[in-house]
Design an enzyme around this catalytic site. Structure first.
Site, PDB file in Angstrom:
ATOM      1  N   HIS A   1       0.813  -1.212   0.000  1.00 45.40           N
ATOM      2  CA  HIS A   1       0.000   0.000   0.000  1.00 45.40           C
ATOM      3  C   HIS A   1       0.849   1.266   0.000  1.00 45.40           C
ATOM      4  O   HIS A   1       0.500   2.253  -0.642  1.00 45.40           O
ATOM      5  CB  HIS A   1      -0.925  -0.011   1.220  1.00 45.40           C
ATOM      6  CG  HIS A   1      -1.942   1.093   1.223  1.00 45.40           C
ATOM      7  ND1 HIS A   1      -3.114   1.024   0.516  1.00 45.40           N
ATOM      8  CD2 HIS A   1      -1.953   2.296   1.847  1.00 45.40           C
ATOM      9  CE1 HIS A   1      -3.806   2.126   0.692  1.00 45.40           C
ATOM     10  NE2 HIS A   1      -3.134   2.926   1.496  1.00 45.40           N
TER      11      HIS A   1
ATOM     12  N   HIS B   1      -9.915   3.094  -0.075  1.00 45.89           N
ATOM     13  CA  HIS B   1     -10.010   2.600   1.297  1.00 45.89           C
ATOM     14  C   HIS B   1     -10.902   1.370   1.271  1.00 45.89           C
ATOM     15  O   HIS B   1     -11.949   1.299   1.910  1.00 45.89           O
ATOM     16  CB  HIS B   1     -10.574   3.681   2.228  1.00 45.89           C
ATOM     17  CG  HIS B   1      -9.811   3.791   3.508  1.00 45.89           C
ATOM     18  ND1 HIS B   1     -10.392   3.898   4.748  1.00 45.89           N
ATOM     19  CD2 HIS B   1      -8.480   3.804   3.744  1.00 45.89           C
ATOM     20  CE1 HIS B   1      -9.477   3.983   5.688  1.00 45.89           C
ATOM     21  NE2 HIS B   1      -8.302   3.928   5.101  1.00 45.89           N
TER      22      HIS B   1
END
Length: 764
Positions: free
Chosen positions: A57, A108
């Site tokens: 990420h 998200h």
């Protein structure tokens, strides 16, 4: 007194087997490399920093080799108005008259499955802080949402929480939600996508960047206190696949999701803007994914020296937190600023005014290491660039899936098509009431679209339009688009279709497209087929931007969107920013602004139904090849729409995409609350004319007294066009002449009733 080196050495004496680096997402070779960099075993705190910063990420370790293609293909001409680009918190574009706009979209996804409300809410909060960190005032948000099958038992839980989270956080901040997209597909069942976009505005001279320079300058942490929420969020939760256990017990096994407080963030926005205005900030970084680990290492890595941080000074809201936990916490509503010593008191005074906790936690040093102490002992002593920018880079195997040829050969041309007028009519009603094409009003009405009073277009619009300058009327248009179905069929073309549609949606408002952001959502990078999809999508998007002459200013990659072996449809979300010199000339979607408008279809319609929503709704089919893309045609369309807007030749416009012409006409008629008649071209196949999803097409409404001038301009620019109908304000029906008629009431009931029936019950 023990020296720093001795303390680190002693702290690192724990055997490797006692350091759970694998649980933190690190591979054996990555852990070995950390030991090689440090010349010793890492401390627990160092291990925490490297694990989160080297996660997929944060480090983009599987995507870097492909993302470089954006830089390789972006020309100086494309970058001439770009003030900040890839690598910064968000892209920034000079839009003229001394104004700059910053915008970015981020994911998200996994947190929004585990805890939908907080996952979505903190997704909005995180992207807003990225915009704040550039020196801008956030002015609008958008969202791209992907959920599982609409009738799946778990979809209601996720939809309800995500929509309330997006609306609750954005509404509380006072930011209008000016557009987006919601898609239902079974591939997103265990992996919903929550991609949030934010745009902000500033004067050009107010641009701020993230760096820590100047020996003796102070590092100030301000905003909320640091707690235990979100630990492991980016390293474990966002950088791995789900196991396939969709039960509540299975979800509880996963790391905790961040908890947001929009009112604290609202205060933080105003506090930051006052600090910028007073010239009290040298460099600034928001705290989102990876928390203090990210903020301290990135600020130090971008500066010209080292940094010392004293963790004892970090304000905590949980007792007995370890250094590793403090560094890894992803508690929300926090910022980290670099401030000269003489400005510290003034900085603190502003924070006190806004009731924002602010603490000096360290300073810039003349060394080349990031050193972090805790209770008088050094727990971190690392070269910051090795943490922030020198993580592993993987050239993952790339292989075209073995079943791709069979997928492409399975064309929708073989599917049974409606032939009679009654069958066409029934198909229209089935399509517009399907979860794929029905009105998303039930969702968007939970968002505040007009707060702050600068929203010009949001409802019934292809792109959101926001005024940024009261005096001149200058504004921006924003659109986001994606098609996982098209990208599955052909990742290169699928990404280009998303770009083309977002570009066209911005142009349809009368704005001129200027820049691109993206959020690339894919399955596991450890799957060679997924990496092929990713590689092709990046190349398609980059090549498309070159053809259009607009740059990618930044973006986000989200991998591991799969449960077990089941990956999501590859979903590259593309956002386009446009500029309009006077928002009063923006073009709406709704028909009927003037009596008897002529409906003109710009572009060419071909028999292109592979990957279409018709194939999905009617036959649950996905196969064949997506529609073709013609960027020269897209540019010509954009120029025509700009001229038509400027010269008053167009009263309404709506692009054609999913659902084809009939979907566009239904939406435009309902938006204008007026009837119309559609005239099918002589000799054309009614089904193809109504349902084809050929790209590069826009439906425009033209006043009768402007029709000759407008069509002459089309001919001069060699733009194919078809007079496709007229607006009939005396009618309450949509009539396709020679085929069928449907009243507006019947259309509205079918179009708007689906989501409330699925998700809007009494226990909502």
């Amino acid at each position: 007194m023990t020296s720093h080196v001795d303390t680190v050495s002693n702290a690192a004496a724990t055997p490797d087997t006692a350091q759970p680096y694998k649980e933190l997402g690190l591979k054996d070779d990555e852990y070995a490399r950390i030991k090689e960099i440090l010349g010793r075993r890492p401390t627990d705190a160092e291990l925490a920093m490297y694990s989160v910063m080297w996660s997929e990420h944060c480090s983009y370790k599987s995507s870097k080799v492909h993302l470089r293609y954006f830089g390789e293909t972006t020309t100086d001409e494309m970058k001439k108005s770009m003030l900040a680009g890839i690598g910064e918190n968000a892209g920034v574009v000079d839009i003229g008259d001394g104004w700059a706009v910053t915008f970015k979209v981020e994911s998200h996804n996994h947190p929004s499955y585990v805890e939908p409300y907080q996952g979505a809410a903190t997704g909005v909060g995180g992207i807003v802080r990225d915009i704040m960190a550039m020196g801008a005032r956030p002015i609008a948000v958008m969202d791209q949402l992907r959920f599982g099958a609409a009738d799946h038992p778990d979809t209601r839980r996720v939809v309800d929480g995500v929509v309330r989270g997006v609306g609750g956080y954005g509404n509380s901040l006072g930011l209008p939600n000016v557009g987006g997209e919601t898609v239902f597909d079974a591939s997103y069942q265990g992996n919903p996508l929550v991609n949030a976009l934010c745009a902000g505005v500033m004067r050009v001279e107010d641009l701020h960047l993230a760096f820590a320079s100047g020996k003796g300058n102070k590092i100030i942490l301000f905003g909320a206190r640091t707690g235990l929420d979100g630990i492991g969020g980016v390293s474990v939760l966002a950088s791995d696949t789900f196991s396939g256990d969709e039960t509540a017990a299975g979800r509880k096994k996963l790391p905790s999701v961040q908890v947001g407080d929009p009112f604290a963030e609202k205060v933080l926005i105003e506090c930051c803007l006052e600090l910028y205005h007073a010239g009290l900030v040298v460099g600034i970084q928001d705290l989102g994914g990876a928390g203090l680990s990210c903020a301290t290492s990135e600020l130090a890595a971008a500066g010209d020296g080292g940094m010392h941080i004293d963790l004892d000074r970090v304000p905590l809201r949980a007792a007995n937190m370890t250094p590793a936990e403090i560094l890894s916490s992803e508690s929300q509503e926090r910022m980290c600023a670099v401030v000269t010593p003489e400005n510290v008191d003034a900085f603190m005074a502003v924070c006190k005014k806004w009731d924002a906790t602010a603490t000096v936690i360290g300073e810039v040093t003349d060394g080349d290491h990031l050193i972090i102490t805790w209770h008088g002992e050094t727990v971190v002593d690392v070269p910051p660039r090795t943490v922030a920018h020198q993580g592993p880079v993987y050239e993952r195997p790339v292989e075209r899936p073995a079943d791709q040829d069979a997928l492409n050969a399975d064309s929708a041309a073989a599917l049974n098509r409606p032939k009679t007028a009654d069958e066409l009519r029934a198909t229209v009603l089935k399509m517009i009431s399907s979860p794929q094409l029905c009105s998303k009003k039930w969702i968007t009405e939970q968002y505040d679209r007009y707060v702050r009073g600068n929203t010009v277009l949001a409802e019934h619009a292809d792109a959101g339009v926001v005024r940024i300058d009261e005096e001149t009327g200058r504004g921006i248009a924003l659109a986001t688009d994606a098609s996982g179905r098209y990208t599955k069929l052909d990742p290169y073309t699928g990404a280009q279709l998303a770009l083309a549609e977002a570009f066209r949606n911005v142009a349809t408002t009368g704005a001129t497209p200027k820049a691109v952001t993206n959020c690339l959502n894919f399955g596991s990078p450890e799957d060679p087929g997924v990496m092929w999809q990713f590689q092709q999508a990046v190349r398609g998007l980059a090549d498309g931007c070159v053809a259009l002459g607009i740059p990618v200013t930044g973006g986000n990659v989200s991998f591991y969107n799969q449960t077990g072996q089941t990956a999501i449809l590859p979903t590259p979300v593309v956002g386009v920013l446009g500029v309009i010199d006077d928002v009063h000339r923006r073009i709406p979607t709704g028909l009927g602004l003037e009596p008897g408008e002529t409906l003109i279809l710009l572009g060419e319609t071909r028999d292109e139904l592979d990957g279409s929503i018709w194939a999905q709704v009617e036959h649950d089919h996905l196969g064949g090849l997506p529609p073709k893309v013609d960027f020269a045609r897209e540019q010509a369309l954009a120029e025509i729409l700009t001229i038509g807007s400027r010269d008053g030749m167009i009263t309404a416009a709506h692009d054609l995409s999913e659902g084809g012409l009939i979907q566009t006409v239904v939406e435009a008629a309902l938006a204008g609350e007026t009837g119309c008649r559609v005239l099918l071209p002589e000799g054309a196949d009614p089904f193809v004319t109504l349902f084809s999803e050929s790209a590069g097409r826009v439906l425009v409404a033209v006043p009768r007294n402007e029709e000759i001038r407008f069509t002459q301009m089309l001919d001069a620019r060699q733009m194919p066009w078809t007079r496709i109908g007229v607006v009939d304000q005396g009618s309450d029906s949509l009539e396709v002449q020679g085929q069928f008629s449907i009243t507006l009431d019947e259309l509205r009931t079918a179009h708007e009733g689906t989501l409330p029936a699925l998700f809007g019950g009494e226990d909502h």
